[in-house]
Design a protein around this motif. Structure first.
Motif, short mmCIF file in Angstrom:
data_model
loop_
_atom_site.label_atom_id
_atom_site.label_comp_id
_atom_site.label_asym_id
_atom_site.label_seq_id
_atom_site.Cartn_x
_atom_site.Cartn_y
_atom_site.Cartn_z
N ASN A 1 -21.38 17.43 24.14
CA ASN A 1 -20.80 16.44 23.54
C ASN A 1 -20.38 15.20 24.01
N ARG A 2 -20.02 15.38 25.39
CA ARG A 2 -19.27 14.17 26.04
C ARG A 2 -20.43 13.55 27.13
N SER B 1 -25.16 12.94 10.44
CA SER B 1 -24.11 12.36 10.88
C SER B 1 -23.16 12.79 11.80
N VAL B 2 -23.41 14.14 12.26
CA VAL B 2 -22.81 14.68 13.29
C VAL B 2 -23.45 15.56 14.39
N ASN C 1 -22.97 11.63 26.26
CA ASN C 1 -23.44 10.99 24.85
C ASN C 1 -23.60 9.50 24.99
N MET D 1 -12.99 14.61 21.65
CA MET D 1 -14.07 15.51 21.49
C MET D 1 -13.72 17.07 21.67
N SER E 1 -11.58 28.09 19.11
CA SER E 1 -12.18 26.89 18.16
C SER E 1 -13.86 26.76 18.71
N TYR E 2 -14.14 27.48 19.63
CA TYR E 2 -15.66 27.64 19.76
C TYR E 2 -16.18 28.80 19.60
N ASP F 1 -7.86 26.58 22.03
CA ASP F 1 -9.10 26.17 22.44
C ASP F 1 -10.18 26.77 22.34
N ARG G 1 -23.64 24.17 23.61
CA ARG G 1 -23.01 23.60 22.56
C ARG G 1 -22.91 22.11 22.36
N SER H 1 -22.71 20.02 18.70
CA SER H 1 -21.81 19.93 17.71
C SER H 1 -21.76 21.03 16.91
N GLY H 2 -22.40 22.25 17.10
CA GLY H 2 -22.08 23.54 16.30
C GLY H 2 -22.31 23.29 15.29
N THR H 3 -23.40 22.82 14.78
CA THR H 3 -23.82 22.68 13.11
C THR H 3 -24.85 23.60 12.66
N LEU I 1 -11.39 24.09 29.55
CA LEU I 1 -10.59 24.84 28.72
C LEU I 1 -10.45 25.80 28.74
N LEU J 1 -16.40 16.28 11.47
CA LEU J 1 -16.39 16.04 12.88
C LEU J 1 -16.87 14.27 13.30
N ALA J 2 -17.62 14.18 12.26
CA ALA J 2 -18.15 12.51 12.31
C ALA J 2 -17.21 11.46 12.06
N ARG K 1 -2.04 21.69 17.70
CA ARG K 1 -3.41 21.12 17.42
C ARG K 1 -3.13 20.57 15.84
N ARG L 1 -12.38 20.92 11.07
CA ARG L 1 -13.10 22.21 11.21
C ARG L 1 -12.23 23.15 12.13
N LEU M 1 -8.24 27.62 12.88
CA LEU M 1 -7.51 28.30 13.65
C LEU M 1 -6.32 28.65 12.94
N ARG N 1 -17.76 25.37 7.56
CA ARG N 1 -17.94 25.33 8.95
C ARG N 1 -19.11 24.17 9.41
N CYS N 2 -19.45 23.36 8.10
CA CYS N 2 -20.46 22.43 8.61
C CYS N 2 -20.44 21.51 9.34
N GLU O 1 -13.04 20.60 19.77
CA GLU O 1 -13.23 21.17 18.41
C GLU O 1 -11.92 21.21 17.62
N ALA O 2 -10.87 21.90 18.60
CA ALA O 2 -9.54 22.13 17.94
C ALA O 2 -8.79 21.13 17.58
N GLN P 1 -26.20 8.15 15.04
CA GLN P 1 -25.70 7.17 15.65
C GLN P 1 -26.84 6.29 16.24
#
Ligand SMILES: Cc1cc2nc3c(=O)[nH]c(=O)nc-3n(C[C@H](O)[C@H](O)[C@H](O)COP(=O)(O)OP(=O)(O)OC[C@H]3O[C@@H](n4cnc5c(N)ncnc54)[C@H](O)[C@@H]3O)c2cc1C
Ligand code: SF4
Ligand code: SF4
Lengths: 440, 461
Positions: free
Chosen positions: B93-94, B138-139, B96, A49, B29-30, B26, B71, B73-75, B21, A39-40, A79, A56, A61, A34-35, A51-52, B118
Motif C-alpha cells: 500500500n505504500r 474506494s479502498v 501507490n 498506512m 492487525s495483519y 501491529d 497484501r 488493502s486486505g479486502t 513491523l 480505511l478509505a 493504537r 478496522r 485489536l 472487516r470490509c 492497519e493498526a 483514486q
C-alpha cells in the motif's frame, strides 16, 4: 473466524477484568465485517498506512484483547488513542458498526486499567472541570504570554511557544485572547426578541479563550435577528476532551455543571458556533447518561432536541433570506468540520451562507469533507501525526488559491491556522459566522 | 514463531526501520482480511516504498525460506491475504504512485498499491475512463484487483480487470523484475503472462507495476428499474435483452429476500411483494441511441411480464433507482452480526434454478439468506446472515455454502465469479476441474515458485 485461539501465557486478574469489561462491548465489536471501507476515509490510516491505525485494525485489536489473543493493553491503548474521533469511519461503515460508542467506552475501560497520566489528570480534572479556575488562570497567562510567545505570522495572528514545546510541540497557535469572551460578557439573560425566540448561547472553550471574535460575531448575529440570548455564568467545557482522553470522572463533572445551569432556564434552542460542542451535546450526552437522575436525563433529552450549530440555526430555524451569489473578488473556500458534517449532517448551510456573501467568490476545495487532523487531546499527544494529516488539508486549501478558508468549528480553525502559518501561506482562517456578521 | 533478529535487521537495512513491523499489536492487525476465517498472525510485516526495495525484500525473504503473503488493502473475501504463522506479509500500500496517464495512447502506468477509486478519479479528471468498479473500489488496490481479476457492476459490457491489463512488471522468486506486455494495443512477442497473473492471488510473484488500458467515457446513459412477480420472468427478460443485441453496462438483480432486507433498512419504498427486481443501465456515445436502447429494454421487460417499470428522467432519479442496489450489502450486513458473502456463478439462463436452490438450502438449514448480484453475467451473491460466535449456527452456514457450490457446479457454473479461491475455497478446486488440472497447476507453480513460498495454501491445498 469461527474460532479464536487465546494466547497461552498466564494472565493476571487485572488483565482478566480488563478483558471481561471489553467483552461487554462484544455485541458492538462483532458487527464489524472487516470490509475495510473505513480505511478509505480514516485520516490517521491515510497518513501512516498502518492497519493498526485504521478503524478496522483498532476494532480487531479490541476484540483480540477481549479474547486474550493479545495481552498487551498498553500497545492496544497506544493504537486506540491514535484516533481523532472524527466519525469519518462510522459515516461510511456499511455494517453500521457503532464505532464511536466502541471507542469511547473502550478508551475509558483501558484507561481505567492503565491509569491516567499526570498531565492529563491536571488538564481534565483541575482545569476543564473547573471553569472558574480555568478562566482565572487563562486570564493570567494571557497577560504573561508575551514572555514566552514569539510572534510568527502577524497576518494570521499566530504565535510560537518555544518554551512550551515539550508539551505542545512546535504548534503555531493563536495568541490567547488578551481578553476572553467570558471576561467581557460573563452572563446574559435576555427575553425573547422580535423573532419570538430565546436561545441558550454555548460559546465553547475554544471560541471563548482563543477566538472571542467568533463568540462575539455569534452574539451580534443573534441580536440582529431579534433572538434573545441566555448565557449563565460558569458554563463548563462540553466534556469532549476528557471523554476522548478516557477520563469519565472529569467528563461527568463537566456535564453535571452544565446541566445544573441549563436545566430550568427555559429557552427554545441551544446555539453554539462550535460544531464539536454541538455534536457532543447532541450525541454523547444522551449516550452516556446511564447513571443520571431522571431529571438530568430529561434535561439531556431536551438539550438533544434543542442544540443546533449557528449556521443551521440561521438557515433552518430563522430561515434567513440569503441574497443570490454575487461573484466578488475575495475567494473563499470551506472546510467541513467532521462533527458538523458526519455527525450532524450540516454541510449545505455554511456553504449557502458563504455563497451569499457580497464581494466574495465561493470555490469548493478537493476533499473538503476530509478531517483536518485536529481532535481534542489527539493534537497534543500526536502532534506529528496531526501535522501530517493537516498537511493534506492545507495542500487542498492552497490548491484552490483562496484568500480565506472558512470553517464552522473553532477547533478546526486552530488546526488550519497552525498549518497555514507553518507553511507561510497568505490564507486567512475565519468562522462562517464572523463573515456573515461582517456582512450584516 | 519470532523471526531471527539478524534477518529483521537485514529487512530494515533494505526498507528503513519504519517500514518493518515486529510489534505484536501491529502483527495482529495483519492476521485477517474480509473473509470470515480464523485469523493467523504473521511473524513479520515489511512495507517497501520503492520498486528496488520490493525486489530486495522478496529476494531476502525467498533466500531465507520465509513464506510470503502479499497484501494490498486486505479486502478480499476469500482469505487470500491470511498469512502463514511463521511467514511474513509484504505490504504494497505504500507503492501507490500513478506513474503516467497517457492521454494520446490511452493507457496509464501505476504502482500496485494505487487505490482503485483514486485511480479512476485521476483518469476521469483527464477526460478518460477506467471501467472496472468492484464494490470495494474506494479502498481496494489495483494490485489486489489484478491478483483477483476483480469484476464490478460494469462487467457485462466493459469486462473485468484482466481486460484492461496491457502489460506489467513482476518480481519473481529471485527478486528479479520480469517484464510482460507492452504499451501498444497489439503485442505478440512473448507469452501472455499478464493474463496468467490475473487471478493468480499472490501465488506466482509480486506485481511491481501495471500498464492499464483506458477508454473514452460514454457520453450518455439511462437507468431503469423493472419489477417481476416471478424470478423466471426476470431471467427471461435478461435473456431477451441480450438476444435483442443490447448490452447494458449494468444489469443487476435483487431477489425478494434481499428487497425486503433493503426496505426494512432504508424505508425507500421498494416493492416488497415483487419476486425480483432488475436494475438496468444502458450507456453509449449518443443520447438518442441510448434513448432507443432504453425503449427496447423496457419493451422486452414488459413482454416478459414485468409488473412495473420506472425510468430515471434525471440524475436525481437515477441515484434513487440505484439506491436499492447500493443499499443491498449494508442492509444485509446490518441485519445480523456476520455476513457470509458468496460468489457462485452460473450461466445466465440458470439464474432461476440457482436462486431456487439457494432458498431451498437456506430453508433446509434454517438460515437467513438474501441474494443480489450481476444478472447480466450470472454472478450471484447469495449472502448468509449469522453470528460467527454461535458455532452451531456457523456450522450450518458452512454446510449450506458447500451445498450451494455443488449446485453451482451441477448447473455448469463456477465456484467464484470474482471473489477468488484463496483459502476459503481451495478444497473445492479439484471438484470444479480434475486431478490432471490440479497437477498441471502445481507444476506451473513449482516452475515459478520452486519452494512454494508465495501464498502457500491459496488456490489449492
Ligand atoms: C464489501 C466488499 C465488496 C466487494 N466487492 C467486490 C466486487 O464487486 N468485485 C470483486 O471482484 N471483488 C469485490 N470484493 C473483493 C475484494 O475487494 C477484491 O478482491 C479486491 O480486488 C481486493 O483488493 P485488495 O487491494 O484489498 O487486495 P488484498 O485483499 O490485499 O489481496 C488480494 C489478493 O491479491 C494479492 N495481491 C495484492 N497485491 C499484489 C501484488 N502487488 N502482487 C501480487 N499479488 C498481490 C494478495 O496476495 C491476495 O491474494 C469486495 C470485497 C468487499 C469486502
Ligand atoms: S467499515 Fe465498518 S464493518 Fe467495515 S471494516 Fe470498518 S468498521 Fe468494520
Ligand atoms: S474516528 Fe476518525 S481517526 Fe478515528 S478511526 Fe474513525 S476515521 Fe480514523
Amino acid at each position: 473466524m469461527s474460532e479464536s485461539t487465546p494466547t497461552s501465557q498466564p494472565v493476571s486478574t487485572a488483565l482478566r477484568n480488563l478483558a471481561d469489561n471489553l467483552l461487554k462491548l462484544d455485541d458492538l465489536l462483532i458487527s464489524c465485517m472487516r470490509c475495510g471501507f473505513c480505511l478509505a476515509v480514516c485520516p490517521v490510516y491515510g497518513a501512516t498506512m498502518k492497519e493498526a491505525d485504521a478503524t478496522r485494525g483498532k476494532i480487531a485489536l479490541l476484540e483480540f484483547l477481549s479474547r486474550h489473543m493479545i495481552n498487551d493493553p498498553e500497545a492496544v491503548n497506544d493504537r486506540l488513542t491514535r484516533c481523532l474521533l472524527c466519525g469519518s469511519c462510522q459515516a461510511v461503515c456499511p455494517s453500521g458498526v457503532k464505532i464511536m460508542d466502541i471507542f469511547l467506552h473502550a478508551r475509558s475501560i483501558v484507561r481505567e486499567y492503565l491509569g491516567l497520566s499526570a498531565t492529563e489528570k491536571l488538564i481534565f480534572r483541575s482545569l476543564l472541570g473547573r471553569p472558574k479556575l480555568f478562566n482565572a488562570l487563562l486570564g493570567m497567562s494571557a497577560k504573561f504570554q508575551g514572555l514566552f510567545l514569539r510572534e510568527v505570522d502577524p497576518a494570521l495572528g499566530t504565535h510560537k511557544a518555544p518554551m512550551l514545546s515539550s508539551f505542545i510541540g512546535d504548534r503555531h497557535f493563536p495568541r490567547l485572547a488578551g481578553r476572553s469572551f467570558h471576561s467581557r460578557v460573563a452572563s446574559l439573560d435576555e427575553a425573547a426578541g422580535s423573532s419570538g425566540l430565546r436561545v441558550a448561547f454555548f460559546p465553547g472553550c475554544v471560541s471563548d479563550k482563543l477566538f472571542p471574535e467568533v463568540a462575539e460575531a455569534t452574539l451580534k448575529v443573534l441580536r440582529k435577528h431579534g433572538v434573545g440570548a441566555f448565557l449563565p455564568d460558569g458554563l463548563a467545557c462540553c466534556g469532549i476532551p476528557a471523554l476522548s482522553g478516557g477520563d469519565m470522572t472529569a467528563y461527568h463533572t463537566m456535564v453535571a455543571e452544565n446541566l445544573a445551569l441549563l436545566g430550568d432556564a427555559g429557552f427554545d434552542r441551544l446555539v453554539t458556533p462550535c460544531g464539536t460542542c454541538a455534536a457532543t451535546i447532541k450525541e454523547f450526552w444522551p449516550k452516556l447518561a446511564d447513571g443520571y437522575t431522571e431529571k438530568d436525563k430529561a434535561v439531556i433529552r431536551d438539550l438533544q432536541a434543542k442544540t443546533i450549530d449557528i449556521t443551521a440555526f440561521l438557515c433552518d430555524v430563522l430561515k434567513v433570506e440569503l441574497p443570490a451569489a454575487s461573484a466578488g473578488k475575495t475567494r473563499v473556500t470551506y472546510h467541513d468540520s467532521c462533527h458538523l458534517r458526519k455527525s450532524l449532517g450540516v454541510f449545505e448551510q455554511p456553504r449557502s451562507i458563504l455563497k451569499s456573501l457580497p464581494g466574495h467568490e465561493y470555490v469548493e476545495m478537493a476533499e473538503a469533507e476530509r478531517c483536518c487532523g485536529s481532535g481534542g487531546s489527539f493534537t497534543l499527544k500526536h502532534y506529528d501525526l496531526s501535522k501530517q494529516i493537516g498537511k493534506r488539508k492545507r495542500d487542498n486549501v492552497v490548491a484552490v488559491d483562496p484568500d480565506i478558508v472558512a470553517a464552522a468549528c473553532p477547533a478546526c480553525m486552530m488546526q488550519l491556522m497552525d498549518m497555514h502559518s507553518q507553511h507561510g501561506d497568505r490564507v486567512k482562517v475565519r468562522h462562517v459566522v464572523e463573515m456573515y456578521a461582517d456582512a450584516l | 514463531m519470532p523471526i531471527n533478529p539478524s534477518l529483521v535487521k537485514e529487512f530494515e537495512s533494505i526498507t528503513g526501520k519504519e517500514q518493518v513491523l515486529t510489534e505484536q499489536a501491529d502483527l495482529q492487525s495483519y492476521s485477517y482480511d474480509a473473509a470470515v476465517l480464523t485469523p493467523v498472525v504473521p511473524a513479520l510485516v515489511v512495507a517497501p516504498t520503492t520498486q528496488e526495495q520490493l525486489c530486495k525484500t522478496v529476494k531476502t525473504a525467498y533466500d531465507n525460506g520465509l513464506p510470503i503473503t502479499v497484501r494490498g488493502s486486505g479486502t478480499n473475501l476469500s482469505g487470500s491475504t491470511i498469512p502463514q504463522g511463521d511467514g511474513m506479509v509484504i505490504l504494497t500500500n505504500r507503492l501507490n504512485k500513478i506513474l503516467e496517464i497517457n492521454e494520446e495512447d490511452l493507457y496509464a502506468v501505476v504502482e500496485p498499491g494505487v487505490v482503485t477509486a483514486q485511480f479512476a478519479a485521476a483518469v476521469a479528471a483527464k477526460g478518460l475512463f477506467y471501467p472496472p468498479d468492484p464494490g470495494s473500489q474506494s479502498v481496494s488496490t489495483l494490485g489486489g484487483n489484478v491478483a483477483h481479476n476483480a469484476g464490478g457492476l460494469r462487467g457485462l459490457k466493459y469486462g473485468v480487470t484482466k481486460d484492461y491489463i496491457m502489460g506489467m512488471e513482476v518480481v519473481d522468486y529471485r527478486g528479479e523484475l520480469i517484464k510482460t506486455g507492452s504499451r501498444t494495443v497489439k503485442y505478440v512477442t512473448g507469452y501472455n503472462m499478464a493474463a496468467l497473473m490475473a487471478a493468480s492471488e499472490g501465488t506466482l510473484g509480486v506485481f511491481s507495476n501495471m500498464t492499464i488500458k483506458l477508454v473514452p467515457p460514454p457520453k450518455a446513459s439511462k437507468a431503469m428499474l423493472a419489477e417481476f412477480d416471478d424470478v423466471n420472468k426476470a431471467s427471461e427478460a435478461v435473456a431477451g435483452i441480450i438476444a435483442g443485441h443490447i448490452v447494458p453496462c449494468t444489469l443487476e438483480f435483487l431477489d425478494q429476500n434481499c428487497i425486503r432486507y433493503v426496505e426494512a433498512d432504508t424505508r425507500a419504498g421498494l416493492p416488497v411483494d415483487a419476486a425480483a427486481i432488475l436494475l438496468i443501465e444502458v450507456d453509449g456515445g449518443h443520447a438518442l441511441l441510448v434513448e432507443e436502447d432504453a425503449d427496447k429494454v423496457m419493451d422486452v421487460c414488459r413482454k416478459c411480464g414485468s409488473t412495473n417499470i420506472r425510468i430515471a428522467r434525471n440524475a436525481e432519479e437515477k441515484l434513487k433507482i440505484w439506491e436499492a442496489r447500493r443499499g443491498a450489502l449494508p442492509a444485509l450486513a446490518r441485519a445480523r452480526p456476520t455476513t457470509v458473502l458468496e460468489d457462485a456463478t452460473v450461466p445466465r439462463s440458470q439464474i432461476p434454478a440457482m436462486i431456487a436452490a439457494v432458498n431451498a438450502t437456506a430453508k433446509k438449514y434454517s438460515l437467513e439468506v438474501g441474494t443480489f448480484g450481476h444478472a447480466g453475467d450470472g454472478n450471484l451473491h447469495p449472502t448468509f446472515l449469522c453470528d460467527r460466535r454461535n458455532k452451531e449456527e456457523f456450522t450450518r452456514v458452512e454446510a449450506a455454502v458447500d451445498e450451494i457450490f455443488d449446485v453451482a457446479l451441477k448447473l455448469k457454473g463456477t465456484l467464484s465469479g470474482e471473489h477468488g479461491i484463496g483459502k476459503a475455497k481451495a478444497k473445492w478446486m479439484e471438484k470444479e476441474t480434475n486431478r490432471a488440472t490440479m497437477e498441471f497447476n502445481k507444476n506451473l507453480r513449482l516452475a515459478l515458485d520452486p519452494k512454494l513460498l508465495f501464498n502457500a495454501g491459496n488456490k489449492f491445498v
